[in-house]
Scaffold this motif. Structure first.
Motif: not given
Length: 130
Positions: A6, A62, A65-66, A58, A2-3
């Motif tokens: 992102v 992020g 994505r959430h 970022i 996931g990181v």
């Protein structure tokens, strides 16, 4: 994973902004009312806006994505459409509202709003690849 998604999405959104604003630098500088030197570059340039932009990319990637994970957005098409929607119906109206109150030129709203839409779409597209 996931990181990484992102960070890659944020980098893609940042790169989209670089292309967008390099192509439209003259009308943007004029609409923003930024003073330029004899070479056409903004006076008193600072790297700070680029640092802030990177951090903001970022944060946006992020949160996108959430949101995508919570909404079950998984396919490339879904993530692209969701990114377009976020740019078109969340970010650009907010920019337009702020610019209207600040009495900024409508041309600046169009230029920055266009980037909000395309940048969000690119972030959504990249997130859909992961």
């Amino acid at each position: 994973m996931g990181v990484v998604a992102v960070l890659v999405a944020a980098l893609a959104g940042f790169a989209m902004g670089a292309v967008w604003y390099m192509a439209l630098s003259k009308p943007w500088i004029q609409a923003a009312g930024i003073e330029v030197d004899e070479t056409g570059r903004p006076k008193n340039g600072s790297p700070l806006p680029f640092v802030i932009a990177g951090i903001c990319m970022i944060l946006v990637a992020g949160m996108m994505r959430h949101i995508f994970a919570m909404a079950g957005i998984e396919t490339l098409g879904e993530s692209l459409v969701a990114g377009l929607g976020i740019g078109l119906f969340f970010i650009t109206p907010w920019v337009a509202m702020n610019y209207a109150y600040a009495q900024r030129p409508f041309k600046l709203t169009i230029l920055d709003g266009g980037y909000s839409i395309l940048g969000s779409a690119v972030i959504g597209l990249v997130l859909g690849l992961f």
